[in-house]
Structure formats: structure tokens, C-alpha cells
Write an enzyme that holds these catalytic residues in place. Structure first.
Site, PDB file in Angstrom:
ATOM      1  N   GLU A   6       0.832  -1.201   0.000  1.00 30.80           N
ATOM      2  CA  GLU A   6       0.000   0.000   0.000  1.00 30.80           C
ATOM      3  C   GLU A   6       0.872   1.258   0.000  1.00 30.80           C
ATOM      4  OE1 GLU A   6      -2.735  -0.437   3.343  1.00 30.80           O
ATOM      5  OE2 GLU A   6      -2.660  -2.614   3.081  1.00 30.80           O
ATOM      6  N   GLU A  28      -9.985   5.583   2.777  1.00 28.07           N
ATOM      7  CA  GLU A  28     -10.364   4.785   3.942  1.00 28.07           C
ATOM      8  C   GLU A  28     -10.365   5.680   5.169  1.00 28.07           C
ATOM      9  OE1 GLU A  28      -8.640   1.026   6.643  1.00 28.07           O
ATOM     10  OE2 GLU A  28      -7.696   1.546   4.728  1.00 28.07           O
TER      11      GLU A  28
END
Length: 422
Positions: A226, A337
Site C-alpha cells: 500500500e 479509507e
């Protein structure tokens, strides 16, 4: 006289008993003293492990201290797996068709800066042969639930668009607004990400925008790489927007961490610091800033490389860290997120992206543009059949588009709590 002495003696005895009781109550028990000293020792040991002797230290205007560490002394090499690892200083291959910008501004006003990528650059740079590492402080460790948990995400935080149980993710307190592809083998991904400073309601919440490179199932063996930007008061102790990376090979259980807070990612670049503030950031209906990120798998060595903008190859995750990703990724996700802790029984007001819904468009809502994947021939190309996912579109939403010099793009995010998201 005898009566007075007897009475005085009793009073003195009573006072002595009170004093002894007070001392016993005030003094820490042996157990609590041991617990305190154990924690202090753990903190000191962890700081020693993370903060290596610096060739040079730079005080950033945001309060960070950036230490310039010899490349071979970075935390990755503390792990036995890296004992005989030979640092790969350049990737063997870049993906064909790389096009990208460094950090740029759209509709720049006079006087706006477009060259500064991280705030610490205002006060200096690290010399060749070193890498910049954000110094970890005692308070950073003490904010974590434990020393072991410092720098780690919680288990089961990945967005699962095709989960049979729609409550699986919301139960973990994490919410997403993403675009994704999952019908092929993938060897990397790229995007240009709009940079904002979303407001965070609770210190234990965060807001991030990132690329996920995923391999395996969504069980206990998930592999994930990520990269993106985040605002995380719990991790960094402030509300600055920061560049970050993350990796795990077992669904966030025992392996992996943010940035360089454990063995894993090997940095080779002396100009960009993981976890350092990105500067400047976008403003509502004003100058817009974005960063370009590319993650790809070197076809020869198998390592996963990270590039920031068009000029900075930052480093790589060695192939041996992973099981599924040692071959290829099975899903790519792009998007936002947040943590929704519902601390007051209501949905959090922590913002995602700019804090505004996609329908507001450019300059108001946050975007990802020029979304691409790396295919099996090491070519960058526009992905087919991009799908979207969000748990609660009244809180955070996502809206895709295509065309012009933006290629495949989407707007995403939202304010969290509002009249339709109580």
C-alpha cells in the site's frame, strides 16, 4: 500528669499508624514499579532499534526531525532474513508507457509553490549515500496500545467489494470509497492522487487515500502492498498530511508495518522521507495539488518497486516477503479509507478526501486520475471494467469517469456524519 502522658502516647501511636498507612498507599507496589520499568526499558529498546545514528539531522518546520541515516543502517537490516541481502540500487526495468508528473498544481495562483514535495526540504536535504528517516519519539510509542502494536494496522481493514457479508468491514470500524479491478493478474498500479488535509474527529481515527496491491484471499494469508497519503494523529501525533507505505503478508496479523517502522521496505532514495509531511496541500475552490505514485514488480528480480512522481524511485519490497505477491497481484484498489469509531454513538465526522462528495467535482471533491495497471508484459495500461465500492454512500461516495488527459479517473470521499449519515 500520668493521664496526660498516656493520652499523648495514644495520640502519637495513632499518628504513626496513619503515617504508615499513608506511605503504603502513596508508594507504588513492587509489581507496579516493575511494570513501569519494563515499559520504560521496552520503549528505550524500540527507540534504539528505530532511530539509528544520524550523519545529519534536519529540523522540519512542522516539528519533525529527519535523520539522514547511512543506507546500509536502515531498520530493514535488523531482521535475520536481510542478513545477506544485497541492496538493489536501481530497478532492472520500468514499466513501458510510464507517463507522470511530479507533484504539480492545477490552476496555480501567483506565488504558489510547485517544487516543494515535503515540508522538511525547506530546512535542508540528506547527502548522497544516506536515506531520510522521520525520527520516532517516546510519545509516538506511548500513544500506541502496545509497543508491539506501534506502526501497525489492525486486522481485517481491507475493503472487500465482493464480500458475502456487507457488515464485515463496518464491524471493524473502517469505511471505504474505492475503485477496483480483479479479473486478471496484475504486476503493478499507478495513479495521480489529489492531496488534502481532511479533518479527524477522534485521535484514534485516521483518513487516508491510497493504492492497494493485493494477492491471495481475504482470509489469514492476504498479501498487501500500500502507498498513499494519510492523516493519523495516533501514529504521528498531529494532523499533518503525510506520505506513507504499508505492507503485510498475513492480513495484518504478525507481519508488516507503516513506512520504515519494521524490517521490510528497503529505501534507496535520499530525498523523500516516508511518513513526512507533504507540502503544500489542496484548498477548497482554490489551488489543487496532487502526487503521482507507481508500484510495479521488477520482471527480473521480482521485487516490488515504489516511485514517487516522475523523478524519485524510493525503494522496494523484496519478493521474499510475500507468498502470493511473489508471483502477481489478483486485485488492485484505489481510493479512500477512514476509521469510524462511533465514539458518541453516531457516525464519525472524520472526513475522507476533501470532506466533500464526488458530485461537487474539481476543486471541491478529491480525485484519483490517470489510473493504470501494469500487465504481464510490463506495460502500463488503462484497466478494463473498473468497479466501485463503498459501505455507506451517504457518508462517503465514489464516482468514476473517463476522458481527456485525466484518462480513467474518479472523485471520492465525503464528510462522514451528515443529515443522511447520522
Amino acid at each position: 500528669m500520668a493521664m496526660e502522658m498516656q493520652s499523648g502516647g495514644k495520640m502519637m501511636g495513632f499518628l504513626v499508624i496513619l503515617l504508615v498507612l499513608f506511605i503504603e498507599m502513596a508508594a507504588p507496589t513492587t509489581a507496579s514499579r516493575n511494570s513501569f520499568s519494563t515499559q520504560t526499558l521496552e520503549v528505550q529498546n524500540q527507540l534504539k532499534l528505530l532511530n539509528k545514528p544520524a550523519v545529519k539531522s534536519i529540523k522540519s518546520p512542522d516539528g519533525d526531525i529527519i535523520d539522514c541515516i547511512k543506507l546500509s543502517h536502515q531498520p530493514a537490516f535488523e531482521h535475520p532474513m536481510f542478513k545477506n541481502h544485497k541492496i538493489q540500487m536501481t530497478p532492472n526495468f520500468h514499466p513501458e508507457g510510464v507517463f507522470g508528473e511530479n507533484k504539480v498544481a492545477s490552476k496555480i495562483k501567483p506565488g504558489s509553490s510547485r517544487n516543494v514535495t515535503q515540508m522538511w526540504h525547506l530546512n535542508g536535504r540528506c547527502p548522497e549515500g544516506t536515506i531520510p528517516i522521520r525520527r520516532t519519539r517516546k510519545d509516538d510509542l506511548l500513544r500506541a496500545s502496545s509497543i508491539k502494536a506501534f506502526g501497525k494496522k489492525r486486522h481485517k481493514t481491507i475493503p472487500q467489494p465482493k464480500s458475502a457479508d456487507p457488515d464485515l468491514i463496518t464491524q471493524s470500524g473502517h469505511q471505504h470509497a474505492i475503485a477496483y479491478v480483479d479479473e486478471d493478474k496484475y504486476y503493478g498500479a499507478k495513479a495521480t492522487i489529489n492531496v488534502w488535509d481532511p479533518k479527524i474527529q477522534q485521535p484514534n481515527e485516521f483518513s487516508l487515500s491510497q493504492i492497494w496491491i493485493l494477492g491471495g484471499s481475504f482470509g489469514e494469508d492476504l498479501n498487501s502492498i500500500e502507498a498513499g497519503w494519510q492523516v493519523s494523529p495516533d501514529l504521528y501525533g498531529d494532523n499533518h498530511t503525510r506520505l506513507f507505505t504499508y505492507w503485510t503478508s498475513d492480513a495484518y496479523q504478525a507481519t508488516g508495518c507503516y513506512n520504515l517502522l519494521c524490517s521490510g521496505f528497503i529505501q534507496i532514495n535520499n530525498e523523500i522521507a516516508m511518513g513526512a509531511s507533504i507540502y503544500p496541500v489542496s484548498s477548497y475552490h482554490d489551488s489543487q495539488y496532487d502526487i503521482s505514485l507507481l508500484v510495479w514488480k521488477d520482471p527480473k528480480e521480482g521485487n516490488w518497486w515504489l516511485q514517487f512522481g516522475n523523478s524519485y524511485v524510493l525503494g522496494y519490497w523484496p519478493a521474499f516477503l510475500f507468498s502470493y505477491l511473489s508471483d502477481s497481484a489478483s486485485m488492485i484498489e484505489w481510493g479512500g479509507e477512514v476509521v469510524n469509531s462511533e465514539s458518541d454513538g453516531q457516525h464519525t465526522s472524520t472526513q475522507m478526501g476533501s470532506g466533500h462528495f464526488p458530485k461537487e467535482g474539481f476543486g471541491k471533491s478529491s480525485y484519483f486520475k490517470n489510473i493504470q495497471i501494469v500487465d504481464g508484459s510490463n506495460n502500463l495500461r488503462v484497466p478494463k471494467d473498473i468497479a466501485t465500492f463503498t459501505e455507506q454512500s451517504n457518508c462517503y461516495d465514489v464516482q468514476t469517469g473517463k476522458g481527456g488527459n485525466w484518462g480513467s479517473y474518479f472523485y471520492y470521499g465525503g464528510p462522514g456524519r451528515n443529515a443522511k449519515c447520522p
